[in-house]
Design a protein around this motif. Structure first.
Motif, mmCIF file in Angstrom:
data_model
loop_
_atom_site.group_PDB
_atom_site.id
_atom_site.type_symbol
_atom_site.label_atom_id
_atom_site.label_comp_id
_atom_site.label_asym_id
_atom_site.label_seq_id
_atom_site.Cartn_x
_atom_site.Cartn_y
_atom_site.Cartn_z
ATOM 1 N N ALA A 94 -1.644 -12.217 0.919
ATOM 2 C CA ALA A 94 -1.612 -13.261 0.428
ATOM 3 C C ALA A 94 -0.411 -13.561 -0.195
ATOM 4 O O ALA A 94 -0.017 -15.010 -0.692
ATOM 5 N N VAL A 95 0.470 -12.728 -0.592
ATOM 6 C CA VAL A 95 1.682 -12.963 -1.436
ATOM 7 C C VAL A 95 2.948 -12.865 -0.665
ATOM 8 O O VAL A 95 3.914 -12.314 -1.286
ATOM 9 N N GLY A 96 2.987 -12.887 0.509
ATOM 10 C CA GLY A 96 3.952 -12.526 1.361
ATOM 11 C C GLY A 96 3.708 -11.446 2.463
ATOM 12 O O GLY A 96 2.921 -11.069 2.581
ATOM 13 N N GLN A 97 5.002 -10.926 2.880
ATOM 14 C CA GLN A 97 4.807 -10.034 4.033
ATOM 15 C C GLN A 97 5.209 -8.495 3.219
ATOM 16 O O GLN A 97 6.017 -8.531 2.448
ATOM 17 N N ARG A 98 4.448 -7.533 3.763
ATOM 18 C CA ARG A 98 4.580 -6.260 3.064
ATOM 19 C C ARG A 98 4.974 -5.259 4.162
ATOM 20 O O ARG A 98 4.572 -5.326 5.473
ATOM 21 N N CYS A 99 5.249 -4.107 3.602
ATOM 22 C CA CYS A 99 5.543 -2.924 4.447
ATOM 23 C C CYS A 99 4.093 -2.128 5.020
ATOM 24 O O CYS A 99 3.190 -2.652 3.822
ATOM 25 N N PRO A 100 3.959 -1.517 5.688
ATOM 26 C CA PRO A 100 2.742 -0.721 5.835
ATOM 27 C C PRO A 100 2.316 0.221 4.647
ATOM 28 O O PRO A 100 1.180 0.100 4.254
ATOM 29 N N GLU A 101 3.180 0.752 3.920
ATOM 30 C CA GLU A 101 2.909 1.467 2.692
ATOM 31 C C GLU A 101 2.198 0.652 1.600
ATOM 32 O O GLU A 101 1.284 0.959 0.832
ATOM 33 N N CYS A 102 3.101 -0.472 1.522
ATOM 34 C CA CYS A 102 2.489 -1.374 0.241
ATOM 35 C C CYS A 102 1.214 -2.252 0.613
ATOM 36 O O CYS A 102 0.510 -2.578 -0.241
ATOM 37 N N ALA A 103 0.928 -2.405 1.910
ATOM 38 C CA ALA A 103 -0.197 -3.073 2.449
ATOM 39 C C ALA A 103 -1.434 -2.400 2.568
ATOM 40 O O ALA A 103 -2.606 -2.928 2.491
ATOM 41 N N LYS A 104 -1.481 -0.849 2.362
ATOM 42 C CA LYS A 104 -2.732 -0.159 2.166
ATOM 43 C C LYS A 104 -3.337 -0.338 0.710
ATOM 44 O O LYS A 104 -2.815 -0.601 -0.159
ATOM 45 N N PRO A 105 -4.642 -0.264 1.023
ATOM 46 C CA PRO A 105 -5.620 -0.755 -0.139
ATOM 47 C C PRO A 105 -5.268 0.506 -1.194
ATOM 48 O O PRO A 105 -5.039 1.582 -0.834
ATOM 49 N N SER A 116 7.734 -7.930 0.602
ATOM 50 C CA SER A 116 7.816 -8.803 -0.721
ATOM 51 C C SER A 116 7.361 -7.958 -2.031
ATOM 52 O O SER A 116 7.665 -8.294 -3.111
ATOM 53 N N ASN A 117 6.954 -6.659 -1.789
ATOM 54 C CA ASN A 117 6.674 -5.796 -3.055
ATOM 55 C C ASN A 117 7.913 -4.901 -3.267
ATOM 56 O O ASN A 117 8.169 -4.940 -4.506
ATOM 57 N N CYS A 118 8.150 -4.121 -2.327
ATOM 58 C CA CYS A 118 9.005 -3.031 -2.602
ATOM 59 C C CYS A 118 10.495 -3.418 -2.086
ATOM 60 O O CYS A 118 11.570 -2.881 -2.798
ATOM 61 N N GLY A 119 10.643 -4.233 -1.324
ATOM 62 C CA GLY A 119 12.074 -4.866 -1.026
ATOM 63 C C GLY A 119 12.675 -4.281 0.181
ATOM 64 O O GLY A 119 13.839 -4.352 0.643
#
Length: 158
Positions: A36-47, A21-24
């Motif tokens: 909280a805003v959808g599903q993310r890839c492992p790279e975008c989910a990193k803090p 949901s962040n980078c597509g």
């Protein structure tokens, strides 16, 4: 009408219909990280880098309070015993590090190493001031400060 088969960016052999949901980027079920805003890839989910828990005010109060009490009592013992005071200052420093870890409930990230070192050195400083009337003891006892600080830092990490 044919649809394009997307493959996961991390697992090219796996076809998917999911996307970050962040980078597509297309991701498979093994890679998806719920947020909280959808599903993310492992790279975008990193803090984000530098994002850490810095402790609550109660952690600081307990670390400084318990560490100071331990450092002051230990520093008084070190200042009253001439022989072996360097070894005892290392023991006091290590003890302060362990007490700070206890006070922070196991947190060892910055700024708690600085808290540990400053409390250990400050406790010795006050103890020498009370015992000798000066914060700079004579002879080799002046090495108590760096020893206590170094062992206080090491005491955080056991």
């Amino acid at each position: 009408m044919a649809t394009e088969q997307l493959t996961c960016v991390n697992h090219p052999e796996t076809t998917t219909r999911l996307a970050c949901s962040n980078c597509g980027a297309p991701i498979c079920a093994r890679c998806v990280r719920p947020s909280a805003v959808g599903q993310r890839c492992p790279e975008c989910a990193k803090p984000a880098k530098g994002v850490r828990a810095r402790g609550k005010p109660v952690h600081y109060a307990r670390a400084v309070g318990a560490g100071s009490a331990f450092a002051l009592v230990g520093g008084l013992v070190v200042s009253m015993i001439g022989f072996g005071s360097l070894i005892l200052s290392g023991v006091v420093g290590f003890g302060v590090g362990r007490v700070v870890v206890w006070g922070t409930r196991g947190q060892t990230q910055p700024p708690f190493p600085a808290v540990s070192v400053s409390v250990a050195v400050g406790g010795l400083l006050v103890a020498f001031l009370l015992t000798y009337g000066t914060p700079v003891p004579g002879g080799l006892q002046v090495l108590s400060y760096p020893l206590a600080g170094w062992f206080a830092h090491r005491g955080l990490y056991r």
